[in-house]
Design an enzyme around this catalytic site. Structure first.
Site, short mmCIF file in Angstrom:
data_model
loop_
_atom_site.label_atom_id
_atom_site.label_comp_id
_atom_site.label_asym_id
_atom_site.label_seq_id
_atom_site.Cartn_x
_atom_site.Cartn_y
_atom_site.Cartn_z
N LEU A 40 -23.69 -5.07 -20.45
CA LEU A 40 -23.38 -6.45 -20.83
C LEU A 40 -22.74 -7.21 -19.67
O LEU A 40 -21.67 -7.81 -19.78
CB LEU A 40 -22.46 -6.49 -22.06
CG LEU A 40 -23.05 -5.92 -23.36
CD1 LEU A 40 -22.04 -6.01 -24.49
CD2 LEU A 40 -24.35 -6.62 -23.74
N THR A 105 -26.57 -0.39 -8.88
CA THR A 105 -27.25 -0.37 -10.18
C THR A 105 -28.68 0.13 -10.07
O THR A 105 -29.11 1.04 -10.80
CB THR A 105 -27.24 -1.77 -10.81
OG1 THR A 105 -25.88 -2.19 -11.00
CG2 THR A 105 -27.95 -1.76 -12.16
N THR A 143 -41.11 -4.13 -10.42
CA THR A 143 -41.48 -5.52 -10.18
C THR A 143 -42.55 -5.62 -9.10
O THR A 143 -42.69 -4.72 -8.27
CB THR A 143 -40.24 -6.32 -9.72
OG1 THR A 143 -40.62 -7.63 -9.28
CG2 THR A 143 -39.54 -5.62 -8.55
N ASP A 144 -43.28 -6.73 -9.10
CA ASP A 144 -44.26 -6.96 -8.03
C ASP A 144 -43.60 -7.33 -6.72
O ASP A 144 -44.23 -7.29 -5.65
CB ASP A 144 -45.27 -8.04 -8.44
CG ASP A 144 -44.63 -9.39 -8.76
OD1 ASP A 144 -43.39 -9.50 -8.73
OD2 ASP A 144 -45.40 -10.34 -9.06
N GLU A 145 -42.30 -7.64 -6.74
CA GLU A 145 -41.63 -8.06 -5.50
C GLU A 145 -41.51 -6.93 -4.48
O GLU A 145 -41.26 -7.19 -3.30
CB GLU A 145 -40.26 -8.66 -5.82
CG GLU A 145 -40.36 -9.94 -6.62
CD GLU A 145 -39.05 -10.72 -6.69
OE1 GLU A 145 -38.31 -10.72 -5.69
OE2 GLU A 145 -38.77 -11.30 -7.76
N TYR A 169 -32.74 -7.29 -3.36
CA TYR A 169 -33.20 -6.94 -4.70
C TYR A 169 -34.48 -6.12 -4.66
O TYR A 169 -34.55 -5.01 -5.21
CB TYR A 169 -33.43 -8.21 -5.53
CG TYR A 169 -34.33 -7.99 -6.72
CD1 TYR A 169 -33.97 -7.06 -7.71
CD2 TYR A 169 -35.54 -8.67 -6.87
CE1 TYR A 169 -34.80 -6.82 -8.80
CE2 TYR A 169 -36.37 -8.44 -7.95
CZ TYR A 169 -35.99 -7.52 -8.92
OH TYR A 169 -36.81 -7.28 -9.99
N LYS A 173 -35.22 -2.11 -5.68
CA LYS A 173 -36.23 -1.70 -6.67
C LYS A 173 -37.27 -0.77 -6.04
O LYS A 173 -37.72 0.19 -6.68
CB LYS A 173 -36.91 -2.93 -7.28
CG LYS A 173 -36.03 -3.72 -8.23
CD LYS A 173 -35.58 -2.91 -9.44
CE LYS A 173 -36.73 -2.61 -10.38
NZ LYS A 173 -36.27 -1.88 -11.59
N ASN A 198 -43.84 -12.09 -12.62
CA ASN A 198 -42.72 -12.88 -13.17
C ASN A 198 -42.88 -13.10 -14.66
O ASN A 198 -43.92 -13.60 -15.11
CB ASN A 198 -42.64 -14.23 -12.47
CG ASN A 198 -42.03 -14.13 -11.09
OD1 ASN A 198 -42.38 -13.25 -10.30
ND2 ASN A 198 -41.11 -15.03 -10.78
N PRO A 224 -33.77 -28.62 -9.87
CA PRO A 224 -33.86 -28.20 -8.47
C PRO A 224 -35.13 -27.41 -8.20
O PRO A 224 -35.47 -26.48 -8.93
CB PRO A 224 -32.61 -27.33 -8.29
CG PRO A 224 -32.36 -26.76 -9.67
CD PRO A 224 -32.81 -27.81 -10.65
N TYR A 226 -36.93 -25.35 -4.96
CA TYR A 226 -36.71 -24.86 -3.61
C TYR A 226 -37.81 -25.33 -2.65
O TYR A 226 -39.00 -25.32 -2.99
CB TYR A 226 -36.71 -23.33 -3.58
CG TYR A 226 -35.41 -22.69 -4.01
CD1 TYR A 226 -34.20 -23.05 -3.42
CD2 TYR A 226 -35.38 -21.69 -4.98
CE1 TYR A 226 -33.00 -22.45 -3.79
CE2 TYR A 226 -34.20 -21.07 -5.36
CZ TYR A 226 -33.01 -21.46 -4.76
OH TYR A 226 -31.84 -20.86 -5.13
N ARG A 233 -46.34 -18.02 -8.05
CA ARG A 233 -46.00 -16.83 -8.82
C ARG A 233 -47.08 -16.61 -9.89
O ARG A 233 -47.70 -17.56 -10.37
CB ARG A 233 -44.62 -16.96 -9.48
CG ARG A 233 -43.46 -17.12 -8.49
CD ARG A 233 -43.29 -15.88 -7.65
NE ARG A 233 -42.18 -15.96 -6.71
CZ ARG A 233 -42.32 -16.27 -5.43
NH1 ARG A 233 -43.53 -16.57 -4.94
NH2 ARG A 233 -41.27 -16.29 -4.63
#
Length: 341
Positions: A40, A105, A143-145, A169, A173, A198, A224, A226, A233
């Site tokens: 949490l 983590t 993730t695909d990242e 990040y 992963k 995503n 906003p 960027y 994505r």
């Protein structure tokens, strides 16, 4: 051969995708029980679990995936046969300012879970390896990242695309993906891995891109965007993702990786324009909502394009997304407005 889960340890099950998966599994499989482990932090909230379809088959545990004593206790006490591992720090901007939290983590936490599963399922007292492969499963959500960034003419990411992570990040992963793969090849731990594009949909944390656009449309605040807004994505509605995860969990081949994507590439500018148009239809008195768009300085290491080739899961497991982007966004906005449940 179909795998039938009985008692799932779902990590990060109070977060966005995890909580939607908990809802999906309790709704779809009347025999399954879920132990939900979540710390949490900013990304998880019990509000995401307030309307579960079968709360008697769900146990929430407030705790840390890096706490090896707690994780071992849960395996023993609940006789866990399946792990579905969502828990992760996932916000790229936060990883740039606090990379250590992501390593702890995403890397150490995954290692703790793998060690607990290995001790519980592959100890000398456990049944033979073939029986373990038939009755246990560790499903790692990635993730695909991890694949890095695509140029406009590059083919979409496939399962064989080399890893080239560009942020703390995605690097954390990628490290966790390699650990999971190693535990399969070294120890025979029965694992599957999925790399998704995503996600968007109900229960997503407000700091993410689409919830930010929706919230600012609601509140009349600047939206906003960027850089030049041309970043691309591949968007996947969260319920479609949950269906795919269920399919991989029950029908996926051990040791394999499956890419899950929406086949739905959109530039950020066009995503914002579509959300603004949907708001113009719902709240015409505030139209046009596009007047709220404000371009801001790009973030460091901002990948230009992601896209997923999901042919493997489509061909091997007969899965495909049910929502197109406009229908999924409409459901997401209506959920945020409280018009649907």
């Amino acid at each position: 051969m179909r795998y039938t889960p009985t008692t799932l340890l779902v990590t990060g099950g109070a977060g966005f995708i995890g909580s939607n998966f908990v809802h999906h599994m309790l709704r779809s499989d009347p025999a399954v029980h879920i132990v939900n482990l979540d710390l949490l932090t900013y990304a998880g909230t019990l509000d995401n679990l307030s309307d579960l379809p079968a709360p008697d088959r769900h146990v929430f545990v407030h705790g840390d995936i890096c706490d090896s004593s707690l994780v071992t206790q849960l395996f023993d006490e609940h006789r866990i046969d399946t792990v579905v591992h969502f828990a992760a720090q996932s916000h790229v901007d936060r990883s740039i300012t606090h990379p250590g939290e992501f390593v702890r983590t995403n890397v150490n936490g995954t290692f703790t879970l793998l060690e607990a599963a290995r001790a519980a399922w592959l100890s000398p007292q456990e049944r033979d390896p073939l029986e373990v492969a038939r009755t246990r499963r560790f499903h790692h959500i990635s993730t695909d990242e991890v694949f890095g960034s695509l140029s406009p003419n590059d083919p979409p990411f496939a399962e064989t695309t080399p890893y080239t992570p560009n942020s703390p990040y995605s690097a954390s992963k990628a490290a966790s993906d390699h650990l999971v793969r190693a535990y399969f090849h070294t120890y025979g731990l029965p694992v599957v891995t999925t790399n998704c594009s995503n996600n968007y949909g109900p229960r997503q944390h407000g700091e993410k891109f689409i919830p930010t656009v929706i919230r600012n449309c609601l509140e009349g605040k600047p939206i906003p965007v960027y850089g030049d807004g041309q970043n691309i994505r591949d968007w996947l509605y969260v319920d479609d993702h949950c269906r795919a995860l269920h399919r991989v969990l029950t029908h996926g081949q051990l040791g394999e990786t499956y890419n899950i994507g929406g086949c739905n590439e959109w530039r950020n500018n066009d995503v914002v324009a579509l959300i603004c148009r949907l708001f113009d239809e719902r709240i015409p008195g505030r139209a046009p909502h596009e007047r709220l768009i404000e371009f801001v300085n790009d973030r460091a290491g901002h990948d230009r394009r992601y896209a997923i080739n999901n042919a493997k899961i489509t061909d091997a497991l007969d899965w495909g997304p049910a929502e197109d982007f406009e229908s999924g966004l409409a459901k997401t906005i209506d959920w945020q407005l409280g018009w649907t449940q």
